[in-house]
Design an enzyme around this catalytic site. Structure first.
Site, PDB file in Angstrom:
ATOM      1  N   ASN A 105      -7.890  69.913  73.036  1.00 20.72           N
ATOM      2  CA  ASN A 105      -6.488  70.061  73.436  1.00 20.72           C
ATOM      3  C   ASN A 105      -6.319  71.368  74.202  1.00 20.72           C
ATOM      4  O   ASN A 105      -7.240  72.179  74.267  1.00 20.72           O
ATOM      5  CB  ASN A 105      -5.576  70.101  72.207  1.00 20.72           C
ATOM      6  CG  ASN A 105      -5.266  68.712  71.663  1.00 20.72           C
ATOM      7  OD1 ASN A 105      -5.430  67.699  72.344  1.00 20.72           O
ATOM      8  ND2 ASN A 105      -4.815  68.668  70.419  1.00 20.72           N
ATOM      9  N   HIS A 119      -1.651  60.144  72.997  1.00 21.22           N
ATOM     10  CA  HIS A 119      -2.281  60.494  74.286  1.00 21.22           C
ATOM     11  C   HIS A 119      -2.248  59.323  75.259  1.00 21.22           C
ATOM     12  O   HIS A 119      -3.189  59.099  76.019  1.00 21.22           O
ATOM     13  CB  HIS A 119      -3.732  60.950  74.091  1.00 21.22           C
ATOM     14  CG  HIS A 119      -3.878  62.212  73.288  1.00 21.22           C
ATOM     15  ND1 HIS A 119      -3.959  63.455  73.866  1.00 21.22           N
ATOM     16  CD2 HIS A 119      -3.946  62.424  71.951  1.00 21.22           C
ATOM     17  CE1 HIS A 119      -4.095  64.374  72.913  1.00 21.22           C
ATOM     18  NE2 HIS A 119      -4.075  63.776  71.752  1.00 21.22           N
ATOM     19  N   TYR A 136     -11.803  57.384  66.251  1.00 16.99           N
ATOM     20  CA  TYR A 136     -11.868  57.099  67.695  1.00 16.99           C
ATOM     21  C   TYR A 136     -12.590  55.783  67.987  1.00 16.99           C
ATOM     22  O   TYR A 136     -12.116  54.971  68.781  1.00 16.99           O
ATOM     23  CB  TYR A 136     -12.513  58.272  68.441  1.00 16.99           C
ATOM     24  CG  TYR A 136     -11.581  59.469  68.507  1.00 16.99           C
ATOM     25  CD1 TYR A 136     -10.893  59.772  69.664  1.00 16.99           C
ATOM     26  CD2 TYR A 136     -11.363  60.275  67.401  1.00 16.99           C
ATOM     27  CE1 TYR A 136     -10.019  60.851  69.725  1.00 16.99           C
ATOM     28  CE2 TYR A 136     -10.492  61.345  67.441  1.00 16.99           C
ATOM     29  CZ  TYR A 136      -9.822  61.631  68.599  1.00 16.99           C
ATOM     30  OH  TYR A 136      -8.947  62.683  68.652  1.00 16.99           O
ATOM     31  N   HIS A 145     -14.796  59.852  72.016  1.00 16.33           N
ATOM     32  CA  HIS A 145     -15.081  59.732  70.582  1.00 16.33           C
ATOM     33  C   HIS A 145     -15.728  61.033  70.119  1.00 16.33           C
ATOM     34  O   HIS A 145     -16.786  61.422  70.646  1.00 16.33           O
ATOM     35  CB  HIS A 145     -16.030  58.544  70.366  1.00 16.33           C
ATOM     36  CG  HIS A 145     -16.323  58.244  68.936  1.00 16.33           C
ATOM     37  ND1 HIS A 145     -15.602  58.775  67.893  1.00 16.33           N
ATOM     38  CD2 HIS A 145     -17.253  57.439  68.369  1.00 16.33           C
ATOM     39  CE1 HIS A 145     -16.092  58.311  66.754  1.00 16.33           C
ATOM     40  NE2 HIS A 145     -17.088  57.506  67.010  1.00 16.33           N
TER      41      HIS A 145
HETATM   42 FE1  HDE Z   1      -6.999  62.641  68.632  1.00 16.07          FE
HETATM   43  N1  HDE Z   1      -6.894  60.644  68.791  1.00 16.07           N
HETATM   44  N2  HDE Z   1      -6.860  62.459  66.613  1.00 16.07           N
HETATM   45  N3  HDE Z   1      -6.917  64.653  68.423  1.00 16.07           N
HETATM   46  N4  HDE Z   1      -7.100  62.833  70.581  1.00 16.07           N
HETATM   47  C1  HDE Z   1      -6.867  59.946  69.938  1.00 16.07           C
HETATM   48  O1  HDE Z   1      -8.141  58.038  70.389  1.00 16.07           O
HETATM   49  C2  HDE Z   1      -7.099  61.346  65.922  1.00 16.07           C
HETATM   50  C3  HDE Z   1      -6.833  65.348  67.269  1.00 16.07           C
HETATM   51  C4  HDE Z   1      -7.295  63.967  71.282  1.00 16.07           C
HETATM   52  O2  HDE Z   1      -7.880  61.041  76.873  1.00 16.07           O
HETATM   53  C5  HDE Z   1      -6.972  58.462  69.736  1.00 16.07           C
HETATM   54  O3  HDE Z   1      -8.781  56.916  72.227  1.00 16.07           O
HETATM   55  C6  HDE Z   1      -7.200  61.641  64.526  1.00 16.07           C
HETATM   56  C7  HDE Z   1      -7.138  66.723  67.473  1.00 16.07           C
HETATM   57  C8  HDE Z   1      -7.328  63.702  72.701  1.00 16.07           C
HETATM   58  O4  HDE Z   1      -8.523  59.188  75.902  1.00 16.07           O
HETATM   59  C9  HDE Z   1      -7.112  58.333  68.222  1.00 16.07           C
HETATM   60  C10 HDE Z   1      -7.025  62.971  64.419  1.00 16.07           C
HETATM   61  C11 HDE Z   1      -7.393  66.833  68.810  1.00 16.07           C
HETATM   62  C12 HDE Z   1      -7.150  62.331  72.807  1.00 16.07           C
HETATM   63  C13 HDE Z   1      -7.052  59.779  67.767  1.00 16.07           C
HETATM   64  C14 HDE Z   1      -6.776  63.485  65.727  1.00 16.07           C
HETATM   65  C15 HDE Z   1      -7.249  65.537  69.388  1.00 16.07           C
HETATM   66  C16 HDE Z   1      -7.012  61.813  71.470  1.00 16.07           C
HETATM   67  C17 HDE Z   1      -5.884  57.661  70.393  1.00 16.07           C
HETATM   68  C18 HDE Z   1      -7.129  63.771  63.127  1.00 16.07           C
HETATM   69  C19 HDE Z   1      -7.751  68.099  69.599  1.00 16.07           C
HETATM   70  C20 HDE Z   1      -7.059  61.530  74.081  1.00 16.07           C
HETATM   71  C21 HDE Z   1      -6.532  56.925  71.533  1.00 16.07           C
HETATM   72  C22 HDE Z   1      -5.964  64.348  62.682  1.00 16.07           C
HETATM   73  C23 HDE Z   1      -8.958  68.727  69.172  1.00 16.07           C
HETATM   74  C24 HDE Z   1      -8.395  61.109  74.578  1.00 16.07           C
HETATM   75  C25 HDE Z   1      -7.928  57.271  71.468  1.00 16.07           C
HETATM   76  C26 HDE Z   1      -8.252  60.378  75.890  1.00 16.07           C
HETATM   77  C27 HDE Z   1      -6.848  60.467  71.173  1.00 16.07           C
HETATM   78  C28 HDE Z   1      -7.191  60.105  66.474  1.00 16.07           C
HETATM   79  C29 HDE Z   1      -6.437  64.839  65.988  1.00 16.07           C
HETATM   80  C30 HDE Z   1      -7.452  65.307  70.786  1.00 16.07           C
HETATM   81  C31 HDE Z   1      -6.168  57.438  67.553  1.00 16.07           C
HETATM   82  C32 HDE Z   1      -7.450  60.665  63.399  1.00 16.07           C
HETATM   83  C33 HDE Z   1      -7.199  67.826  66.419  1.00 16.07           C
HETATM   84  C34 HDE Z   1      -7.523  64.698  73.831  1.00 16.07           C
HETATM   85  O5  HDE Z   1      -8.328  57.794  67.845  1.00 16.07           O
END
Ligand code: HDE
Length: 726
Positions: A171, A98, A385, A362
């Site tokens: 998402n 992202h 997060y 987060h």
């Molecule tokens: Fe994320 N995800 N994600 N994700 N995600 C990140 O956090 C993570 C997942 C989502 O505009 C990271 O700040 C894991 C699902 C959005 O700043 C990180 C898992 C969904 C954004 C991270 C998921 C998301 C992130 C990278 C488990 C939809 C952007 C930078 C499999 C429900 C937020 C950050 C923004 C961002 C980890 C899966 C949505 C690395 C471990 C499912 C919208 O922490």
């Protein structure tokens, strides 16, 4: 030597060095409160003399301090050292996923009180406005990648509630590729650019992604979404958002209710088509970012309705899928989505880095009234997060950054760390008597309103590293999605699978993927195999295919884009092509009508400036054709008197592309000449048919004028957005 022009009127008014501005306490609640809080954190008033970081006023930061005019630079030049050092440290690590995004401020207000289900502050009082910040993003590409790639879009919302910050980090698709967060690093390593050559930027059409998915069939349902047009949205403003996981609402009595969160865009869901998205990536790589920014600047504030699917705890096992499985939806036909409030984004950030880049979401930022479930994907996210912000934002104090700072009072015993902004008085331990026992906790008995209390879920079991058998069905909802699509959507999905797999070199990966697709739909699998040149796969055994195991419903019309349009044509962009001799009255009529509908209408001609209309009047040109492209517009008007454009290659390409991409057109009088030449160029899209017989084209033969009924018809066509069967 460069010369700083200074402020417009001569020498700046130099404020006294001691002056500070005290914005006073923030107004209670609502958007004003966050504004005031942000104002308070704006340390810099840019209207004043240039200083160093230490506040020393300086006069020349264009020339280094040297020994003589041509001599060596001196180490004692603290201005040079400070300027370069700060610059050298301007970049922070981009988000691991992202990375590319755009954000905006706004507010959320509920329609009704949800107190029966939750004590969450932002869902109590109808009309009470809670400030929000939303960041939309792509997932795969780095910060500099194009907006319009095929990808999932992030939709993350921070609610600055009176009881603390709540982050709904969702998402634009309601399911995910994996079921357990421990697979996330594998998934991300597979989808990101390949390690040896960092290719491809911003896309999933490569071997490692499909290798992973072909070996990880739980990704199948999400692949269907990712290969659909949902992965190439027209605008962030025209996307749905989903919380994905099942969360829990908790009311004041401690009773829990399962909940799925939905954001529904007021403008309806609209997508690009693949060829259009590809061209847009070159024509305007900032397409979505610009669209969001410009809409808000123009006062066209994007709006979403928050919907909830509420599921009583007693119904936890009432579905033929596991509510904790993030690769499953709860079909809206089983549990309707109840609209509970609206969110409006009405203010652009002032500084991209300070706000959009430094915002830290987060999933574990929850507030009283909201709690988790045991979805293993969510539980892992709750760790990840905070961890990632620590490295990305350089330490544990990022929640003090203006965009992250809660409006609720913060009083902790956390101290020190990089970037500590708060000057804490007093003690930092508990229990204490020296500090009067402060900050104190509200323990014992019933907690007062606004104090977080964990939902008291009963948990009993042995530590075990094994996926629940209730997560084992990977196909029935993928098949439900496929069955629920319109024919044109199926064609787009088939083409997307074929394109992506066509980019995969490893034939074993292609074949595994095609075999996997047989469990969703045999015809889909056979057609994809044909298009990529692989042998037709054998049908899947009946008991392993999605068709054999219903997901609780046979069809879900709520999934098809055909049923997700919005009302009207507000904010749609219409191109009106003009040339010398164009019918100026028609041009005016088109512009007036589009504007009356809330759409925009721009005139485009071979050159900028103006053209002279048929009656000799000047018709102002908004943009020159060589500087723009049809992919940046939703519909096209070709007025009478534009015959000259039929020989203009830019105009021909413009109309041919619009035709090919299924966009609505209005063709008036001799505008037919351009239409027909363009149709001939756009082979297969209306070629040789004449405008009257092409779907989505409004034709007025009269030449002189088009009446209101004609524009009514055109508005209706624009409202349908696209004619994919053309
Ligand atoms: Fe994320 N995800 N994600 N994700 N995600 C990140 O956090 C993570 C997942 C989502 O505009 C990271 O700040 C894991 C699902 C959005 O700043 C990180 C898992 C969904 C954004 C991270 C998921 C998301 C992130 C990278 C488990 C939809 C952007 C930078 C499999 C429900 C937020 C950050 C923004 C961002 C980890 C899966 C949505 C690395 C471990 C499912 C919208 O922490």
């Amino acid at each position: 030597m460069t010369v700083n022009p200074g402020p417009p009127e001569g020498r700046p008014q130099v404020p006294p060095v001691t002056e500070t501005t005290d914005p006073g306490p923030p107004a209670p609640g609502g958007r004003d409160a966050k504004d005031a809080a942000l104002d308070a954190s704006r340390a810099v008033d840019p209207h004043g003399p240039l200083t160093t970081d230490q506040g020393v006023r300086v006069d020349d930061t264009d020339n280094s301090l040297t020994t003589g005019e041509r001599g060596p630079t001196l180490l004692e030049d603290f201005q040079l050292r400070e300027k370069l050092t700060h610059f050298d440290h301007e970049r922070i690590p981009e988000r691991v996923v992202h990375a590319r995004g755009a954000g905006a401020y706004g507010f959320f207000e509920p329609y009704e009180s949800l107190a029966e289900y939750t004590c969450a502050d932002f869902l109590q009082e109808p009309g009470h406005r809670t400030p929000v910040f939303v960041r939309f993003s792509t997932v795969q590409g780095p910060r500099g990648s194009a907006d319009t790639v095929r990808d999932v879009r992030g939709f993350a919302t921070k609610f600055y509630t009176r009881h603390g910050n709540y982050d709904l980090v969702g998402n634009n698709m309601p399911v995910f590729f994996i079921q357990d967060a421990i697979k996330f690093p594998d998934f991300v390593h597979a989808v990101k650019m390949e390690p040896h050559n960092e290719i491809p930027t911003g896309g999933s059409a490569h071997d490692t992604f499909w290798d992973f998915c072909s070996l990880q069939p739980e990704s199948t349902h999400m692949l269907m979404w990712a290969m659909s047009d949902r992965a190439i949205p027209r605008s962030y403003r025209m996307m749905q958002g989903f919380g994905v996981h099942t969360f829990r609402l908790v009311n004041a009595e401690g009773r829990g209710t399962f909940v799925k969160f939905h954001w529904k865009p007021k403008l309806g869901v609209a997508c690009q088509v693949w060829d259009e998205a590809q061209i847009t990536a070159g024509r305007d790589p900032d397409f979505h970012r610009r669209d969001l920014w410009e809409a808000i600047e123009a006062g066209d504030f994007p709006e979403w309705e928050l919907g909830v699917q509420l599921i009583p705890e007693d119904d936890e096992f009432a579905f033929p899928f596991d509510l904790l499985d993030p690769t499953k939806i709860v079909p809206e036909e089983l549990v309707p989505v109840r609209p509970v409030g609206r969110m409006v984004l009405d203010r652009n950030p002032e500084n991209f880095f300070a706000e959009t880049e430094q915002v830290a979401f987060h999933t574990a930022n929850i507030v009283p009234g909201i709690d988790f479930t045991n979805d293993p994907l969510l539980q892992g996210r709750n760790f990840s997060y905070l961890d990632t912000q620590l490295i990305r934002l350089g330490g544990p104090n990022f929640s003090q950054l203006p965009v992250n700072r809660p409006l609720a009072e913060v009083r902790t015993n956390h101290r020190d760390g990089y970037g500590q902004h708060t000057v804490h008085p007093g003690t930092s331990y508990a229990p204490n008597s020296v500090g009067g026992g402060c900050p104190f906790t509200l323990g014992g008995g019933r907690l007062p309103e606004g104090v977080f209390e964990h939902y008291q879920e009963r948990v009993d079991g042995a530590a075990i590293r094994r996926r629940s058998p209730s997560f084992a069905d990977h196909y029935s909802q993928a098949a439900l999605f496929w069955r629920s699509m319109a024919d044109w959507e199926r064609e787009h999905i088939t083409a997307a699978f074929s394109f992506e797999l066509g980019k995969v070199g490893d034939r074993a990966v292609r074949r595994r993927t095609v075999d996997n697709l047989t469990r969703v739909d045999q015809e889909l699998a056979v057609e994809v195999a044909r298009r990529i040149g692989e042998p037709a796969p054998d049908p899947a055994p009946a008991d392993s295919s999605g068709g054999a195991e219903p997901a609780g419903v046979r069809l879900s019309p709520a999934l098809s884009l055909d049923n997700l349009g919005g009302d009207g044509i507000g904010t749609r962009k219409v191109a009106v092509l003009v040339a010398d001799g164009a019918d100026g009255d028609q041009v005016r009529a088109a512009q007036d009508r589009m504007r009356a509908e809330g759409a925009t209408a721009e005139t485009l001609a071979a050159h900028g400036g103006s053209v002279s209309g048929r009656a000799g009047q000047d018709v102002a040109v908004d943009r020159a054709l060589p500087t723009t492209a049809s992919v940046l517009y939703d519909a096209v008007v070709v007025p009478d008197g534009t015959d000259a454009l039929a020989a203009d290659p830019d105009a021909l390409r413009f109309v041919a592309e619009a035709l090919r991409h299924g966009k609505p057109l209005a063709v008036l009088g001799s505008g037919t000449a351009l239409f027909e030449a363009a149709a001939a160029a756009a082979a297969g899209a209306g070629s040789g048919d004449g405008p009257g017989r092409v779907a989505g084209v409004a034709v007025s033969g009269g030449g002189q004028d088009a009446d209101a009924a004609f524009w009514d018809g055109f508005v209706a066509l624009v409202g349908r957005h696209r004619f994919p069967d053309r």
